[in-house]
Design a protein around this motif. Sequence first.
Motif, PDB file in Angstrom:
ATOM      1  N   LEU A  72       0.828  -1.212   0.000  1.00  0.00           N
ATOM      2  CA  LEU A  72       0.000   0.000   0.000  1.00  0.00           C
ATOM      3  C   LEU A  72       0.861   1.261   0.000  1.00  0.00           C
ATOM      4  O   LEU A  72       0.569   2.232  -0.701  1.00  0.00           O
ATOM      5  CB  LEU A  72      -0.933  -0.017   1.209  1.00  0.00           C
ATOM      6  CG  LEU A  72      -2.051  -1.069   1.181  1.00  0.00           C
ATOM      7  CD1 LEU A  72      -2.696  -1.205   2.554  1.00  0.00           C
ATOM      8  CD2 LEU A  72      -3.109  -0.708   0.137  1.00  0.00           C
ATOM      9  N   ALA A  73       1.934   1.232   0.775  1.00  0.00           N
ATOM     10  CA  ALA A  73       2.818   2.392   0.841  1.00  0.00           C
ATOM     11  C   ALA A  73       3.516   2.639  -0.492  1.00  0.00           C
ATOM     12  O   ALA A  73       3.665   3.793  -0.928  1.00  0.00           O
ATOM     13  CB  ALA A  73       3.849   2.197   1.953  1.00  0.00           C
ATOM     14  N   GLU A  74       3.944   1.572  -1.160  1.00  0.00           N
ATOM     15  CA  GLU A  74       4.591   1.707  -2.463  1.00  0.00           C
ATOM     16  C   GLU A  74       3.627   2.297  -3.487  1.00  0.00           C
ATOM     17  O   GLU A  74       3.977   3.199  -4.263  1.00  0.00           O
ATOM     18  CB  GLU A  74       5.103   0.352  -2.927  1.00  0.00           C
ATOM     19  CG  GLU A  74       5.570   0.299  -4.375  1.00  0.00           C
ATOM     20  CD  GLU A  74       6.760   1.198  -4.667  1.00  0.00           C
ATOM     21  OE1 GLU A  74       6.941   1.576  -5.837  1.00  0.00           O
ATOM     22  OE2 GLU A  74       7.517   1.536  -3.723  1.00  0.00           O
ATOM     23  N   ALA A  75       2.390   1.800  -3.501  1.00  0.00           N
ATOM     24  CA  ALA A  75       1.394   2.314  -4.437  1.00  0.00           C
ATOM     25  C   ALA A  75       1.100   3.790  -4.158  1.00  0.00           C
ATOM     26  O   ALA A  75       1.028   4.608  -5.083  1.00  0.00           O
ATOM     27  CB  ALA A  75       0.114   1.493  -4.346  1.00  0.00           C
ATOM     28  N   ALA A  76       0.943   4.143  -2.894  1.00  0.00           N
ATOM     29  CA  ALA A  76       0.675   5.533  -2.531  1.00  0.00           C
ATOM     30  C   ALA A  76       1.810   6.444  -2.985  1.00  0.00           C
ATOM     31  O   ALA A  76       1.584   7.553  -3.493  1.00  0.00           O
ATOM     32  CB  ALA A  76       0.460   5.650  -1.026  1.00  0.00           C
ATOM     33  N   SER A  77       3.031   5.983  -2.817  1.00  0.00           N
ATOM     34  CA  SER A  77       4.187   6.774  -3.233  1.00  0.00           C
ATOM     35  C   SER A  77       4.194   6.992  -4.751  1.00  0.00           C
ATOM     36  O   SER A  77       4.447   8.106  -5.229  1.00  0.00           O
ATOM     37  CB  SER A  77       5.476   6.083  -2.788  1.00  0.00           C
ATOM     38  OG  SER A  77       6.617   6.772  -3.234  1.00  0.00           O
ATOM     39  N   ARG A  78       3.913   5.941  -5.510  1.00  0.00           N
ATOM     40  CA  ARG A  78       3.891   6.060  -6.976  1.00  0.00           C
ATOM     41  C   ARG A  78       2.878   7.092  -7.440  1.00  0.00           C
ATOM     42  O   ARG A  78       3.115   7.830  -8.400  1.00  0.00           O
ATOM     43  CB  ARG A  78       3.545   4.703  -7.604  1.00  0.00           C
ATOM     44  CG  ARG A  78       4.608   3.661  -7.521  1.00  0.00           C
ATOM     45  CD  ARG A  78       4.173   2.424  -8.282  1.00  0.00           C
ATOM     46  NE  ARG A  78       5.059   1.298  -8.017  1.00  0.00           N
ATOM     47  CZ  ARG A  78       4.925   0.105  -8.573  1.00  0.00           C
ATOM     48  NH1 ARG A  78       3.941  -0.113  -9.449  1.00  0.00           N
ATOM     49  NH2 ARG A  78       5.768  -0.873  -8.281  1.00  0.00           N
ATOM     50  N   TRP A  79       1.744   7.126  -6.772  1.00  0.00           N
ATOM     51  CA  TRP A  79       0.649   7.983  -7.217  1.00  0.00           C
ATOM     52  C   TRP A  79       0.576   9.308  -6.451  1.00  0.00           C
ATOM     53  O   TRP A  79      -0.407  10.040  -6.583  1.00  0.00           O
ATOM     54  CB  TRP A  79      -0.668   7.209  -7.094  1.00  0.00           C
ATOM     55  CG  TRP A  79      -0.647   5.917  -7.877  1.00  0.00           C
ATOM     56  CD1 TRP A  79      -0.048   5.682  -9.071  1.00  0.00           C
ATOM     57  CD2 TRP A  79      -1.256   4.667  -7.487  1.00  0.00           C
ATOM     58  NE1 TRP A  79      -0.237   4.377  -9.462  1.00  0.00           N
ATOM     59  CE2 TRP A  79      -0.974   3.727  -8.525  1.00  0.00           C
ATOM     60  CE3 TRP A  79      -2.017   4.252  -6.384  1.00  0.00           C
ATOM     61  CZ2 TRP A  79      -1.418   2.402  -8.462  1.00  0.00           C
ATOM     62  CZ3 TRP A  79      -2.449   2.938  -6.332  1.00  0.00           C
ATOM     63  CH2 TRP A  79      -2.158   2.022  -7.356  1.00  0.00           C
ATOM     64  N   ASN A  80       1.600   9.565  -5.655  1.00  0.00           N
ATOM     65  CA  ASN A  80       1.688  10.814  -4.899  1.00  0.00           C
ATOM     66  C   ASN A  80       0.481  10.985  -3.972  1.00  0.00           C
ATOM     67  O   ASN A  80      -0.110  12.065  -3.873  1.00  0.00           O
ATOM     68  CB  ASN A  80       1.807  12.012  -5.847  1.00  0.00           C
ATOM     69  CG  ASN A  80       2.311  13.258  -5.131  1.00  0.00           C
ATOM     70  OD1 ASN A  80       2.965  13.173  -4.084  1.00  0.00           O
ATOM     71  ND2 ASN A  80       2.004  14.421  -5.684  1.00  0.00           N
ATOM     72  N   LEU A  81       0.134   9.914  -3.300  1.00  0.00           N
ATOM     73  CA  LEU A  81      -0.976   9.926  -2.349  1.00  0.00           C
ATOM     74  C   LEU A  81      -0.435   9.827  -0.934  1.00  0.00           C
ATOM     75  O   LEU A  81       0.624   9.253  -0.696  1.00  0.00           O
ATOM     76  CB  LEU A  81      -1.914   8.742  -2.611  1.00  0.00           C
ATOM     77  CG  LEU A  81      -2.483   8.596  -4.017  1.00  0.00           C
ATOM     78  CD1 LEU A  81      -3.298   7.305  -4.127  1.00  0.00           C
ATOM     79  CD2 LEU A  81      -3.335   9.804  -4.395  1.00  0.00           C
ATOM     80  N   SER A  82      -1.209  10.363   0.009  1.00  0.00           N
ATOM     81  CA  SER A  82      -0.859  10.257   1.423  1.00  0.00           C
ATOM     82  C   SER A  82      -1.784   9.262   2.091  1.00  0.00           C
ATOM     83  O   SER A  82      -3.013   9.431   2.079  1.00  0.00           O
ATOM     84  CB  SER A  82      -1.004  11.625   2.112  1.00  0.00           C
ATOM     85  OG  SER A  82      -0.154  12.577   1.517  1.00  0.00           O
ATOM     86  N   LEU A  83      -1.204   8.213   2.677  1.00  0.00           N
ATOM     87  CA  LEU A  83      -2.016   7.235   3.388  1.00  0.00           C
ATOM     88  C   LEU A  83      -2.609   7.864   4.639  1.00  0.00           C
ATOM     89  O   LEU A  83      -1.931   8.587   5.371  1.00  0.00           O
ATOM     90  CB  LEU A  83      -1.176   6.024   3.769  1.00  0.00           C
ATOM     91  CG  LEU A  83      -0.727   5.120   2.611  1.00  0.00           C
ATOM     92  CD1 LEU A  83       0.263   4.079   3.103  1.00  0.00           C
ATOM     93  CD2 LEU A  83      -1.927   4.449   1.957  1.00  0.00           C
ATOM     94  N   MET A  84      -3.888   7.569   4.892  1.00  0.00           N
ATOM     95  CA  MET A  84      -4.575   8.159   6.037  1.00  0.00           C
ATOM     96  C   MET A  84      -4.864   7.131   7.122  1.00  0.00           C
ATOM     97  O   MET A  84      -4.492   7.304   8.272  1.00  0.00           O
ATOM     98  CB  MET A  84      -5.882   8.828   5.569  1.00  0.00           C
ATOM     99  CG  MET A  84      -5.681   9.963   4.575  1.00  0.00           C
ATOM    100  SD  MET A  84      -7.244  10.571   3.890  1.00  0.00           S
ATOM    101  CE  MET A  84      -8.024  11.223   5.374  1.00  0.00           C
ATOM    102  N   SER A  85      -5.559   6.045   6.749  1.00  0.00           N
ATOM    103  CA  SER A  85      -5.945   5.035   7.737  1.00  0.00           C
ATOM    104  C   SER A  85      -6.428   3.800   7.010  1.00  0.00           C
ATOM    105  O   SER A  85      -6.750   3.837   5.821  1.00  0.00           O
ATOM    106  CB  SER A  85      -7.065   5.562   8.646  1.00  0.00           C
ATOM    107  OG  SER A  85      -8.235   5.857   7.866  1.00  0.00           O
TER     108      SER A  85
END
Length: 307
Positions: free
Chosen positions: A36-49
């Motif tokens: 999940l963290a890798e995907a968020a990084s690729r798409w410039n997203l911030s994980l929330m919860s």
Amino acid sequence: MTRRTLGDVPPGCRERLLAHYGPSVEEWMDAAPGLLAEAASRWNLSLMSYHDAGHASAVALAMAPDGSRLVLKAWVEPIRYRHETAALRVWAGGPTANVVHAADDLSVAALELVGGQPGGDERPVRETQAVAAAVHRLHILGRRTPEPGVPSLAGFLHEVVLPRVHHRMGILDLDSHEGLAREVRHELADLSEVPARTTVLHADLYEENVIFDVERRPRLIDPHPVEGDAVFDWAFWSVYYDLERGMADRLATAARISRIPVPEITPWCRALALDGLLYYTEIGDPARPKIAAVLSSLMTCGAGRYR
């Protein structure tokens, strides 16, 4: 660089995945936060919860740079990821959750957040009619793209459902439901599809998989898609959307909206209810008496009328 993760998957998610996949899923659960963290990084997203839901995936909420929120979903099985995202793309713009980003190598996708919050908005008063219209719309969209990358209903029935029904019938003690189960099992060989009704099916139309947007419109999420006769979805929805109430209304509504006569839908309803009765018996599920009652009531359904 170490990417920020949300930590271990929630206890509820862990429990459901272990129940579904067994101990072999432990390794994947340990890796899921990093996926999940890798995907968020690729798409410039911030994980929330995390959003503690689902039986075949880990789900999290993320924020885009513009402040909009998305659902990040990591699937345990790459093949299930491929089937689900393929179906969602066929249904794009329809009553479901659109795919915003996808990472095939991670089996992770970013999906539209429906209703402004995980689980969607409040349900409308005329829920049955609204959901039936959404199922019908999904079926129309499902006919527009041939070979969408999902398995066939025929293969699912003959390679999965029928073998497990026959296996469980041979090993389980069904007590007073034995005669009923055997009667329905004899019908299974007579199930046949109508090619003109072939479409991409949701095939998992439980109430929990139908959520609502801010305008109280239904969105059909978490499909287990197959391609085949629309009658399967209508039967599944009639039986499993709510095991305690409303089946007669759903069945009548299904026939009216789909224009598939009730006597054509009900054999599929009985087959699905039998499959459920055997499964609930095998795992000792407390829903067993409910599905047994549903199956019994379906035996009175005939001549185009639900009594």
